[in-house]
Design an enzyme around this catalytic site. Structure first.
Site, PDB file in Angstrom:
ATOM      1  N   GLY A  19      74.048  90.998  27.814  1.00  0.00           N
ATOM      2  CA  GLY A  19      73.714  92.419  27.963  1.00  0.00           C
ATOM      3  C   GLY A  19      74.413  93.261  26.913  1.00  0.00           C
ATOM      4  O   GLY A  19      73.782  94.063  26.211  1.00  0.00           O
ATOM      5  N   ARG A  34      65.987  78.637  17.465  1.00  0.00           N
ATOM      6  CA  ARG A  34      66.871  77.467  17.344  1.00  0.00           C
ATOM      7  C   ARG A  34      66.209  76.417  16.467  1.00  0.00           C
ATOM      8  O   ARG A  34      66.823  75.870  15.551  1.00  0.00           O
ATOM      9  CB  ARG A  34      67.176  76.897  18.734  1.00  0.00           C
ATOM     10  CG  ARG A  34      68.173  77.744  19.474  1.00  0.00           C
ATOM     11  CD  ARG A  34      68.546  77.193  20.825  1.00  0.00           C
ATOM     12  NE  ARG A  34      69.636  78.002  21.373  1.00  0.00           N
ATOM     13  CZ  ARG A  34      69.752  78.347  22.653  1.00  0.00           C
ATOM     14  NH1 ARG A  34      68.873  77.934  23.541  1.00  0.00           N
ATOM     15  NH2 ARG A  34      70.767  79.092  23.052  1.00  0.00           N
ATOM     16  N   ARG A  77      69.440  75.232  34.565  1.00  0.00           N
ATOM     17  CA  ARG A  77      69.082  76.646  34.745  1.00  0.00           C
ATOM     18  C   ARG A  77      68.616  76.891  36.176  1.00  0.00           C
ATOM     19  O   ARG A  77      68.814  77.954  36.739  1.00  0.00           O
ATOM     20  CB  ARG A  77      67.992  77.043  33.754  1.00  0.00           C
ATOM     21  CG  ARG A  77      68.472  77.040  32.297  1.00  0.00           C
ATOM     22  CD  ARG A  77      67.334  77.284  31.336  1.00  0.00           C
ATOM     23  NE  ARG A  77      67.756  77.364  29.943  1.00  0.00           N
ATOM     24  CZ  ARG A  77      67.786  76.328  29.109  1.00  0.00           C
ATOM     25  NH1 ARG A  77      67.450  75.123  29.521  1.00  0.00           N
ATOM     26  NH2 ARG A  77      68.154  76.504  27.852  1.00  0.00           N
ATOM     27  N   HIS A 126      61.143  77.669  30.084  1.00  0.00           N
ATOM     28  CA  HIS A 126      62.457  77.705  29.441  1.00  0.00           C
ATOM     29  C   HIS A 126      63.352  76.696  30.133  1.00  0.00           C
ATOM     30  O   HIS A 126      64.107  77.007  31.034  1.00  0.00           O
ATOM     31  CB  HIS A 126      63.046  79.116  29.559  1.00  0.00           C
ATOM     32  CG  HIS A 126      64.336  79.287  28.828  1.00  0.00           C
ATOM     33  ND1 HIS A 126      64.515  78.923  27.512  1.00  0.00           N
ATOM     34  CD2 HIS A 126      65.530  79.790  29.223  1.00  0.00           C
ATOM     35  CE1 HIS A 126      65.748  79.188  27.144  1.00  0.00           C
ATOM     36  NE2 HIS A 126      66.390  79.719  28.164  1.00  0.00           N
TER      37      HIS A 126
HETATM   38  O1  TXD Z   1      67.010  82.852  26.878  1.00  0.00           O
HETATM   39  C1  TXD Z   1      67.357  83.135  27.982  1.00  0.00           C
HETATM   40  N1  TXD Z   1      66.470  83.520  28.881  1.00  0.00           N
HETATM   41  C2  TXD Z   1      68.798  83.074  28.360  1.00  0.00           C
HETATM   42  C3  TXD Z   1      69.165  83.377  29.717  1.00  0.00           C
HETATM   43  C4  TXD Z   1      69.800  82.996  27.354  1.00  0.00           C
HETATM   44  C5  TXD Z   1      71.114  83.214  27.681  1.00  0.00           C
HETATM   45  C6  TXD Z   1      71.558  83.543  29.030  1.00  0.00           C
HETATM   46  N2  TXD Z   1      70.538  83.374  30.003  1.00  0.00           N
HETATM   47  C7  TXD Z   1      70.815  83.846  31.369  1.00  0.00           C
HETATM   48  O2  TXD Z   1      71.059  85.253  31.369  1.00  0.00           O
HETATM   49  C8  TXD Z   1      72.041  83.248  32.003  1.00  0.00           C
HETATM   50  O3  TXD Z   1      71.767  81.958  32.498  1.00  0.00           O
HETATM   51  C9  TXD Z   1      72.308  84.250  33.103  1.00  0.00           C
HETATM   52  O4  TXD Z   1      71.436  84.018  34.198  1.00  0.00           O
HETATM   53  C10 TXD Z   1      71.944  85.583  32.451  1.00  0.00           C
HETATM   54  C11 TXD Z   1      73.124  86.369  31.926  1.00  0.00           C
HETATM   55  O5  TXD Z   1      73.871  85.605  31.030  1.00  0.00           O
HETATM   56  P1  TXD Z   1      75.243  86.175  30.406  1.00  0.00           P
HETATM   57  O6  TXD Z   1      75.752  85.165  29.460  1.00  0.00           O
HETATM   58  O7  TXD Z   1      75.063  87.571  29.950  1.00  0.00           O
HETATM   59  O8  TXD Z   1      76.162  86.180  31.713  1.00  0.00           O
HETATM   60  P2  TXD Z   1      77.453  87.072  32.015  1.00  0.00           P
HETATM   61  O9  TXD Z   1      78.260  87.309  30.786  1.00  0.00           O
HETATM   62  O10 TXD Z   1      78.129  86.455  33.194  1.00  0.00           O
HETATM   63  O11 TXD Z   1      76.836  88.481  32.443  1.00  0.00           O
HETATM   64  C12 TXD Z   1      76.128  88.688  33.615  1.00  0.00           C
HETATM   65  C13 TXD Z   1      76.554  90.031  34.141  1.00  0.00           C
HETATM   66  C14 TXD Z   1      78.014  90.072  34.617  1.00  0.00           C
HETATM   67  O12 TXD Z   1      78.734  91.058  33.877  1.00  0.00           O
HETATM   68  C15 TXD Z   1      77.920  90.421  36.074  1.00  0.00           C
HETATM   69  O13 TXD Z   1      78.982  91.259  36.526  1.00  0.00           O
HETATM   70  C16 TXD Z   1      76.579  91.134  36.106  1.00  0.00           C
HETATM   71  O14 TXD Z   1      75.749  90.368  35.268  1.00  0.00           O
HETATM   72  N3  TXD Z   1      75.997  91.247  37.441  1.00  0.00           N
HETATM   73  C17 TXD Z   1      75.358  92.359  37.853  1.00  0.00           C
HETATM   74  N4  TXD Z   1      75.087  93.504  37.217  1.00  0.00           N
HETATM   75  C18 TXD Z   1      74.420  94.452  37.920  1.00  0.00           C
HETATM   76  N5  TXD Z   1      73.999  94.273  39.187  1.00  0.00           N
HETATM   77  C19 TXD Z   1      74.243  93.125  39.845  1.00  0.00           C
HETATM   78  N6  TXD Z   1      73.829  92.950  41.116  1.00  0.00           N
HETATM   79  C20 TXD Z   1      74.954  92.100  39.171  1.00  0.00           C
HETATM   80  N7  TXD Z   1      75.364  90.853  39.516  1.00  0.00           N
HETATM   81  C21 TXD Z   1      75.993  90.330  38.440  1.00  0.00           C
END
Ligand code: TXD
Length: 308
Positions: A14, A151, A88, A175
Site C-alpha cells: 500500500g 517478472r 496464497r 494468480h
Molecule cells: O500481485 C499481487 N496480487 C500481490 C498480492 C502481490 C503482493 C502482495 N499480495 C497480497 O497483498 C498479500 O498476500 C497480502 O494479502 C496483501 C498485502 O500485502 P502487503 O505486503 O502490503 O502486506 P502488509 O505489509 O502486511 O500490509 C497489509 C496491511 C497492514 O498494514 C495491516 O495493518 C492492514 O493491511 N490491514 C488493514 N487495513 C485496513 N483495514 C483492515 N481491516 C485491515 N486489516 C489489515
C-alpha cells in the site's frame, strides 16, 4: 480538482503504491490502515519528500474511512501477506472478511469509484469485493498479471541482456502456481521468444516466473514482494485516470471469454476511465487452452471453498 486515489492497507504494498503514484504525480493519495499512527506517519514522510522531487500531490494518512470520501479509485491491499511455506490460498478466510469490510466502508463514501484489488488470494478477493459492493464488472479489476508478466520480462531481459522495454511477455490465468506464461505470444522486439532462447532456458524462465512470488517470500522471510506489485498498481491507476485504453494482463470477471464465466481470472484487458473496457482474446492452441483450464479449475475450487 486533482484525481484522488485511496489505498486501504498502508503496509508494504500500500505505501509503496502511494510512493510510485506520488512520484509520477498521478493523483492525490489517501492511505488508510487500522494500525494507529502508521498511515499518518508514512503519508507525512512521503509528503515531505515531495519538495525534494518537485511533485505537487497531497498524501494523507488516516485510520478513518471518512478521509477517502470522493475517491476516483480505491485500491485494496489490506490483509495478511504470506509467510514462508504458505500458499496464497491459506489467507482465504481472514482476508475475505477484511476485503468485504474495506469495500463496504469505501463504497458508501465513493459510490462511483473503480476498485483495484491486490489482496490474496487475488482472484477470489476480487469476487468478494464485487459481491460486497454489488459492483458491475467494469469497476473491479485485480492486479496480478502485470506483476507476473513483469517478472517474466525481467528474467528474459537478464538472460538476453536486452532492454526490458523491448520485451513483451504475457502471463494469464489465476494468480498462483498454476498461472500460464504464454511463451508463443511473448517476444523480444517482435521476435518470438522461442527464436531467442533454447527450449531448456525458456522452460527455466517459465518455471521461475510461476514461482516468482515464492522466490521473494523465501528470500525476505518476512512478508512478500512489494516494489513490483506496487509499480503494477501505479500503472493500472494511471491507465484508468488518464483514460489510456492500455492493454495489460489483469484479473477480470469473465463472462464467456476464453470459454469461462462468472469468476475472476487473469486475461489481457483494456483499461480506461471507466475501468475495464474490453477483454482481449488470444487464439490459443490446445495445449495453452488446457493449461488455462487447469488454472481456471484451481480458481473456481477456491471460490467454492470461500462460499462467497
Ligand atoms: O500481485 C499481487 N496480487 C500481490 C498480492 C502481490 C503482493 C502482495 N499480495 C497480497 O497483498 C498479500 O498476500 C497480502 O494479502 C496483501 C498485502 O500485502 P502487503 O505486503 O502490503 O502486506 P502488509 O505489509 O502486511 O500490509 C497489509 C496491511 C497492514 O498494514 C495491516 O495493518 C492492514 O493491511 N490491514 C488493514 N487495513 C485496513 N483495514 C483492515 N481491516 C485491515 N486489516 C489489515
Amino acid at each position: 480538482m486533482p484525481n484522488k486515489v485511496s489505498i486501504i492497507g498502508a503496509g508494504m504494498t500500500g505505501s509503496t503504491s502511494a510512493h510510485w503514484i506520488a512520484q509520477q504525480e498521478i493523483a492525490d493519495v489517501v492511505l488508510v490502515d487500522i494500525v494507529e499512527g502508521m498511515p499518518q506517519g508514512k503519508a507525512l514522510d512521503l509528503q515531505e519528500a515531495m519538495p525534494v522531487i518537485g511533485k505537487d500531490v497531497s498524501i494523507v494518512g488516516s485510520n478513518d474511512y471518512e478521509e477517502t470520501k470522493g475517491s476516483d479509485i480505491i485500491v485494496i491491499t489490506a490483509g495478511l501477506p504470506r509467510k514462508p511455506g504458505m500458499s496464497r490460498d491459506d489467507l482465504l478466510s481472514t482476508n475475505s472478511a477484511i476485503v468485504k469490510e474495506a469495500t463496504e466502508q469505501t463504497l458508501r463514501l465513493s459510490p462511483d469509484a473503480i476498485y483495484i484489488i491486490l489482496t490474496n488470494p487475488l482472484d477470489v478477493m476480487c469476487m468478494v469485493a464485487m459481491k460486497a459492493g454489488n459492483l458491475p464488472r467494469e469497476r473491479i479489476i485485480g492486479q496480478a498479471g502485470i506483476l507476473d508478466s513483469a517478472r517474466m520480462r525481467a528474467f528474459v531481459a537478464m538472460e538476453l541482456e536486452v532492454s526490458v522495454e523491448n520485451i513483451n511477455c504475457y502471463v494469464l490465468g489465476g494468480h498462483g502456481d498454476s498461472m500460464v506464461p504464454l511463451t508463443r505470444h511473448s517476444n523480444v522486439a517482435g521476435v518470438p521468444l522461442n527464436k531467442m532462447l533454447s527450449a531448456e532456458r525458456l522452460e527455466a524462465i517459465v518455471e521461475r516466473t510461476r514461482k516468482g512470488g515464492g522466490e521473494i517470500v523465501a528470500l525476505l522471510k518476512k512478508g512478500s514482494a512489494y516494489y513490483a506489485p506496487a509499480a503494477a498498481i501505479a500503472q493500472m491507476v494511471e491507465a484508468i485516470l488518464k483514460n489510456k485504453h492500455l492493454i495489460v494482463p489483469v484479473s477480470v470477471y469473465l463472462q464467456g471469454e476464453y470459454g469461462h464465466t462468472d469468476f475472476f481470472f487473469g486475461v489481457p484487458a483494456q483499461l480506461g476511465r471507466d475501468g475495464l473496457e474490453k477483454v482481449i482474446e488470444y487464439d490459443l492452441n490446445e495445449e495453452e487452452m488446457e493449461s488455462l483450464n487447469k488454472s481456471a479449475s484451481h480458481v473456481t475450487e477456491v471460490v467454492e471453498q470461500a462460499k462467497i
